[in-house]
Design an enzyme around this catalytic site. Structure first.
Site, PDB file in Angstrom:
ATOM      1  N   ASP A   1      62.173   8.138 173.485  1.00 40.61           N
ATOM      2  CA  ASP A   1      60.967   8.237 172.667  1.00 40.61           C
ATOM      3  C   ASP A   1      59.893   8.598 173.672  1.00 40.61           C
ATOM      4  OD1 ASP A   1      58.430   7.613 171.514  1.00 40.61           O
ATOM      5  OD2 ASP A   1      59.514   6.603 169.913  1.00 40.61           O
ATOM      6  N   HIS A   2      59.479   9.859 173.688  1.00 40.39           N
ATOM      7  CA  HIS A   2      58.683  10.295 174.840  1.00 40.39           C
ATOM      8  C   HIS A   2      57.332   9.587 174.926  1.00 40.39           C
ATOM      9  CE1 HIS A   2      56.613  13.070 172.058  1.00 40.39           C
ATOM     10  NE2 HIS A   2      55.682  13.168 172.969  1.00 40.39           N
TER      11      HIS A   2
ATOM     12  N   LYS B   1      54.533   7.937 178.435  1.00 40.43           N
ATOM     13  CA  LYS B   1      53.117   8.241 178.683  1.00 40.43           C
ATOM     14  C   LYS B   1      52.481   7.088 179.457  1.00 40.43           C
ATOM     15  CE  LYS B   1      52.491  10.874 174.392  1.00 40.43           C
ATOM     16  NZ  LYS B   1      52.020  12.213 174.703  1.00 40.43           N
TER      17      LYS B   1
ATOM     18  N   HIS C   1      57.385   7.037 167.300  1.00 43.37           N
ATOM     19  CA  HIS C   1      56.272   6.873 168.234  1.00 43.37           C
ATOM     20  C   HIS C   1      55.280   5.797 167.782  1.00 43.37           C
ATOM     21  CE1 HIS C   1      58.046  10.454 169.695  1.00 43.37           C
ATOM     22  NE2 HIS C   1      57.346  11.330 169.001  1.00 43.37           N
TER      23      HIS C   1
HETATM   24  C1  BG6 Z   1      57.138  15.006 168.699  1.00 40.29           C
HETATM   25  C2  BG6 Z   1      57.061  15.540 167.300  1.00 40.29           C
HETATM   26  O1  BG6 Z   1      58.054  13.950 168.781  1.00 40.29           O
HETATM   27  O2  BG6 Z   1      55.863  14.537 169.087  1.00 40.29           O
HETATM   28  C3  BG6 Z   1      56.026  16.638 167.196  1.00 40.29           C
HETATM   29  O3  BG6 Z   1      58.323  16.055 166.913  1.00 40.29           O
HETATM   30  C4  BG6 Z   1      54.696  16.148 167.720  1.00 40.29           C
HETATM   31  O4  BG6 Z   1      55.888  17.084 165.850  1.00 40.29           O
HETATM   32  C5  BG6 Z   1      54.865  15.536 169.099  1.00 40.29           C
HETATM   33  O5  BG6 Z   1      53.821  17.257 167.781  1.00 40.29           O
HETATM   34  C6  BG6 Z   1      53.583  14.897 169.569  1.00 40.29           C
HETATM   35  O6  BG6 Z   1      53.733  14.525 170.901  1.00 40.29           O
HETATM   36  P1  BG6 Z   1      52.489  14.454 171.860  1.00 40.29           P
HETATM   37  O7  BG6 Z   1      53.052  13.990 173.155  1.00 40.29           O
HETATM   38  O8  BG6 Z   1      51.896  15.835 171.920  1.00 40.29           O
HETATM   39  O9  BG6 Z   1      51.541  13.490 171.238  1.00 40.29           O
END
Ligand code: BG6
Length: 506
Positions: A198-199, A203, A261
């Site tokens: 979960d990226h 952060k 997220h």
């Molecule tokens: C991704 C979604 O997981 O997260 C995208 O699939 C979204 O739709 C993105 O734009 C948002 O990530 P960040 O890091 O730009 O907030």
């Protein structure tokens, strides 16, 4: 200044060594690999953070040679790296990359891959750790894991080397799918080998929530239902869906961002202090928060779709006019929810979550609003500007923390208005925050799963959101609410708010 070695504030910070590793990227020519993974590897190389011996293999369908892949990787890194590229560092990173072409269900791909992995081990004179990164369409996750198992690649070449598998999102699109995927994956691998991405957890600002809460005695005594009135979590984006209609129209805002997220942000905000920061202690506390959340009722959720409007000064189409979106789609590009965390600490505090595409601007923030003071002694005129204190944790942009305080306006009379006390990452640490993927790739190679989602955690997330997904899919004939592109979102979102709460401006 963006180099840690030049920054006095980060001097002395520990950098744990990583065992020599071969990283294999499945789906290496895809968008994520080009925009995020390869540039992250470059930036790690630039910082000298990669293990002393690091090898890279790309796997994808198209037929091409090692040099073609190296050239594509070079181009992608130059286009997307957060740092200006140093030719020497890049050349060294890509000097020996290999490419294995083929269909992910074809056993011969894994035989070729095994040969290549062994060749790297031999050249290194030692067994290297193997880290398989699944950056493919989700239907291939179980296929690849099964094939790795069949090819004998889920165990290391010797006791001295570890095998780890990183799995991108989405981890299932329903609770049932997530459970099945967990079963498939855990039939081949031990949970300690699995790193579900979960990226948001990569952060800096998201990790700072843990520092903020557990490294300061100032806030923790106030962090509960006695002092906190409500919490708003916003993840808004100004962009539309771009060219991702194929994926997005099946996913929608709830699955794309809220289920993963936003729930991660919520759990980090609400969890109890862990005994230590080991993967299982932290994740154990997060899962307890998820267990305390019931799926929201129908009147506590809202879905909406953007219609045409303006974004960045330009006219933009509505969702239904975007390329490849069916004209009768009811997929939500905006989702808002009211949740409750029913435990001793948080009972009765509403948590408002909202996310959407094509809103006024991109911002990810958590706004914690404290209860009002019990008595105002400033008279009517003096009290007008008194607002409850707010603590704003901004994940992006303008990463930092701000606290609003009531302050006397200079002058002869007692008048009050809110002012902000701010901490900004950029100025406080004089450095650019690394990209989330840099941290996550390193942690996966190191075997530290703290910032990855555990099997029970991902299922607990789905348990909360699945009933909403089901409800919306059962009501396919009911059109979602609408909002103009570039706006604050649908007016109906106000109906989710209790008492006198208001949404913060996006
Ligand atoms: C991704 C979604 O997981 O997260 C995208 O699939 C979204 O739709 C993105 O734009 C948002 O990530 P960040 O890091 O730009 O907030």
């Amino acid at each position: 200044m963006d180099d840690e070695t030049e920054n006095p504030l980060t001097k002395g910070l520990e950098r744990l060594p990583v065992h020599p590793t071969t990283l294999v990227i499945f789906g290496c020519t895809g968008d994520l690999s080009k925009r995020k993974l390869l540039p992250a590897l470059y930036n790690l190389a630039h910082e000298g953070a990669l293990p002393e011996r690091f090898e890279l293999i790309g796997v994808s369908r198209r037929e091409k040679g090692h040099d073609d892949f190296a050239a594509e990787a070079d181009e992608a890194i130059r286009a997307h790296s957060r740092r200006e590229v140093d030719d020497k560092v890049l050349a060294a990173l890509l000097a020996d990359v290999k490419y294995v072409p083929g269909v992910f269900s074809d056993p011969s791909v894994y035989a070729d891959l095994k040969g290549q992995l062994e060749a790297f081990d031999e050249a290194a004179g030692q067994p290297l750790n193997r880290c398989f990164y699944l950056s493919t369409a989700p239907e291939f996750f179980p296929v690849i894991v099964q094939q790795l198992g069949d090819a004998g690649l889920t165990a290391g070449p010797s006791e001295a080397a570890e095998v780890r598998v990183v799995i991108e999102k989405p981890f299932g699109t329903t609770l049932a799918e997530a459970k099945q995927l967990n079963r498939d994956v855990l039939a081949q691998l031990d949970e300690s080998q699995v790193f579900r991405i979960d990226h948001y957890l990569g952060k800096e600002t998201v990790q700072n929530m843990l520092a903020f809460r557990f490294a300061n005695s100032l806030f923790e005594p106030l962090f509960n239902r006695n002092y906190i009135d409500n919490v708003q979590i916003t993840a808004s984006e100004d962009l539309g869906i771009g060219t991702r209609a194929g994926y997005y129209d099946h996913a929608g805002a709830l699955r794309d961002l809220a289920q993963n997220h936003m729930l991660q942000l919520l759990t980090l905000l609400c969890m109890e202090p862990p005994v230590d920061f080991s993967a299982d202690e932290v994740r154990g506390e997060k899962v307890k928060v998820l267990h305390a959340i019931s799926p929201p009722e129908a009147d506590a959720v809202l879905r909406a779709q953007y219609t045409e409007g303006t974004s960045g000064g330009e006219d933009v189409p509505g969702y239904l006019q975007e390329a490849d979106v069916p004209a009768d789609s009811v997929t939500e590009t905006y989702a808002a929810l009211r949740l409750h965390v029913d435990n001793w600490r948080w009972a009765g505090v509403p948590f408002y979550l909202r996310t959407g595409k094509r809103l006024a601007r991109k911002v990810t923030e958590i706004a914690v609003t404290m209860k009002p003071v019990p008595h105002l002694a400033f008279g009517e005129a003096g009290s007008v500007g008194v607002q409850p204190n707010q603590l704003i944790l901004t994940m992006q942009p303008n990463e930092g923390v701000s606290i609003s305080l009531g302050a006397k306006i200079p002058g002869n009379s007692m008048r009050i208005r809110p002012v902000n006390m701010e901490f900004l990452y950029g100025t406080a640490f004089m450095s650019q925050s690394p990209e989330a993927y840099e941290r996550l790739i390193m942690d996966a190679m190191r075997g530290d799963a703290t910032l990855f989602t555990r099997n029970d955690e991902v299922e607990a997330q789905w348990r909360i959101m699945d009933p909403v997904v089901q409800m919306w899919s059962d009501n396919r004939r009911v059109k979602p609410a609408t909002y103009a592109a570039g706006s604050q979102g649908p007016a109906e979102a106000d109906d989710l708010l209790l008492s006198d709460h208001v949404w913060r401006a996006i």
